[in-house]
Write a protein that holds these residues in place. Sequence first.
Motif, PDB file in Angstrom:
ATOM      1  N   SER A 191       0.829  -1.191   0.000  1.00 25.04           N
ATOM      2  CA  SER A 191       0.000   0.000   0.000  1.00 25.04           C
ATOM      3  C   SER A 191       0.869   1.249   0.000  1.00 25.04           C
ATOM      4  CB  SER A 191      -0.909  -0.004   1.219  1.00 25.04           C
ATOM      5  OG  SER A 191      -1.701   1.156   1.209  1.00 25.04           O
ATOM      6  N   ALA A 192       0.496   2.161  -0.853  1.00 24.13           N
ATOM      7  CA  ALA A 192       1.214   3.436  -0.927  1.00 24.13           C
ATOM      8  C   ALA A 192       0.518   4.480  -0.062  1.00 24.13           C
ATOM      9  CB  ALA A 192       1.259   3.898  -2.374  1.00 24.13           C
ATOM     10  N   ARG A 193      -0.344   4.001   0.820  1.00 24.89           N
ATOM     11  CA  ARG A 193      -1.129   4.888   1.664  1.00 24.89           C
ATOM     12  C   ARG A 193      -0.225   5.766   2.526  1.00 24.89           C
ATOM     13  NH1 ARG A 193      -3.926   0.942   4.700  1.00 24.89           N
ATOM     14  NH2 ARG A 193      -2.411   1.311   6.326  1.00 24.89           N
ATOM     15  N   LYS A 194      -0.585   7.022   2.609  1.00 23.53           N
ATOM     16  CA  LYS A 194       0.227   7.952   3.396  1.00 23.53           C
ATOM     17  C   LYS A 194      -0.133   7.850   4.883  1.00 23.53           C
ATOM     18  CE  LYS A 194      -1.201  11.443   0.830  1.00 23.53           C
ATOM     19  NZ  LYS A 194      -1.799  10.821  -0.332  1.00 23.53           N
ATOM     20  N   ALA A 195       0.794   8.226   5.714  1.00 26.16           N
ATOM     21  CA  ALA A 195       0.542   8.254   7.161  1.00 26.16           C
ATOM     22  C   ALA A 195      -0.237   9.515   7.502  1.00 26.16           C
ATOM     23  CB  ALA A 195       1.859   8.237   7.912  1.00 26.16           C
ATOM     24  N   ASP A 196      -1.207   9.361   8.388  1.00 25.14           N
ATOM     25  CA  ASP A 196      -2.052  10.501   8.747  1.00 25.14           C
ATOM     26  C   ASP A 196      -1.494  11.191   9.985  1.00 25.14           C
ATOM     27  OD1 ASP A 196      -4.092  12.308   8.786  1.00 25.14           O
ATOM     28  OD2 ASP A 196      -5.683  10.876   9.250  1.00 25.14           O
ATOM     29  N   GLU A 197      -1.779  12.478  10.043  1.00 22.50           N
ATOM     30  CA  GLU A 197      -1.376  13.268  11.203  1.00 22.50           C
ATOM     31  C   GLU A 197      -2.510  13.244  12.219  1.00 22.50           C
ATOM     32  OE1 GLU A 197       0.463  17.769  11.893  1.00 22.50           O
ATOM     33  OE2 GLU A 197      -0.738  17.330  10.128  1.00 22.50           O
ATOM     34  N   SER A 198      -2.184  13.067  13.471  1.00 18.20           N
ATOM     35  CA  SER A 198      -3.220  12.997  14.502  1.00 18.20           C
ATOM     36  C   SER A 198      -3.926  14.346  14.644  1.00 18.20           C
ATOM     37  CB  SER A 198      -2.576  12.617  15.830  1.00 18.20           C
ATOM     38  OG  SER A 198      -3.526  12.734  16.862  1.00 18.20           O
ATOM     39  N   PRO A 199      -5.247  14.331  14.899  1.00 14.40           N
ATOM     40  CA  PRO A 199      -5.941  15.613  15.115  1.00 14.40           C
ATOM     41  C   PRO A 199      -5.434  16.357  16.345  1.00 14.40           C
ATOM     42  CG  PRO A 199      -7.391  13.757  15.579  1.00 14.40           C
ATOM     43  CD  PRO A 199      -6.168  13.197  14.937  1.00 14.40           C
TER      44      PRO A 199
END
Lengths: 209, 81
Positions: B30-38
Amino acid sequence: MARMKFICDAERCIECNGCVTACKAEHDVPWGVNRRRVVTLNDGLPGERSISVACMHCSDAPCMAVCPVDCFYRTEEGIVLHDKDVCIGCGYCSYACPFGAPQFPTNGTFGLRGKMDKCTFCAGGPEANGSEAEWTKYGRNRLAEGKLPICAEMCSTKALLGGDGDIISDIFRTRVLQRGKGSEVWGWGTAYGRPSGGEAQPKPQGQKS
Amino acid sequence: MTTRPIAIALVLAAGIGMAACGQKADAPSSARKADESPVAGAQPAYTSPGWKAGDATSWDQHMRARTQQQNEYNRMEAARQ
């Protein structure tokens, strides 16, 4: 950390579609895509009920399981999000979802199906919080602004509750105890599983819930 | 005698040419990007006051308090007092 969930209280929903409108306005959702919509059950019959439906951010999300490109992920807050840069718009998630949450914009003359769009619990996507890229692809990131989803916060009858699962369950439980009916939460079991322990199902004598 | 180097050169050229047409591996990735926490916060201009960006406990408490604002029984109690 909070585990974010939605509850729609069918006893209170007046089918005003305010949640739908607020969602579309807040995120500038394109024409033809409805991240949230109001569904009426037993329309025109005695006992008719309306419920506001969107992605429930399931505990064991079927969309995540079937996605062939693995574009879905779950945040620490239990919110199911996806990366539109990875999504290929195949539509598998829409077949898997029990709530019909995944939406596909139709673009162009031939109605080409675009990348999947769905409720983000107002938490944006994998792009930087509050960035232009996040806004364009996913809409506003209210959670990073210390706010809850606009649909729940603006609901005039507070039929739609959104936020920490424990707190909204307590709010709903208090209501059920006060009014003595309407303990059914549509979609809760499907999305978050059946409760293992006891559940507040008050049925005062002489009343049927 | 002179055809041999030409043949070798042709084989090498064909090998290099075929390598350019190589199929990508089908291994799942998966080339899914890492998300930034709210919790990290967003633009301060739009941020709700009462919590500190980057502080998970502060954000959590703020969100819990905000969730309780949906409870009109609390608001009725506050109005009675």
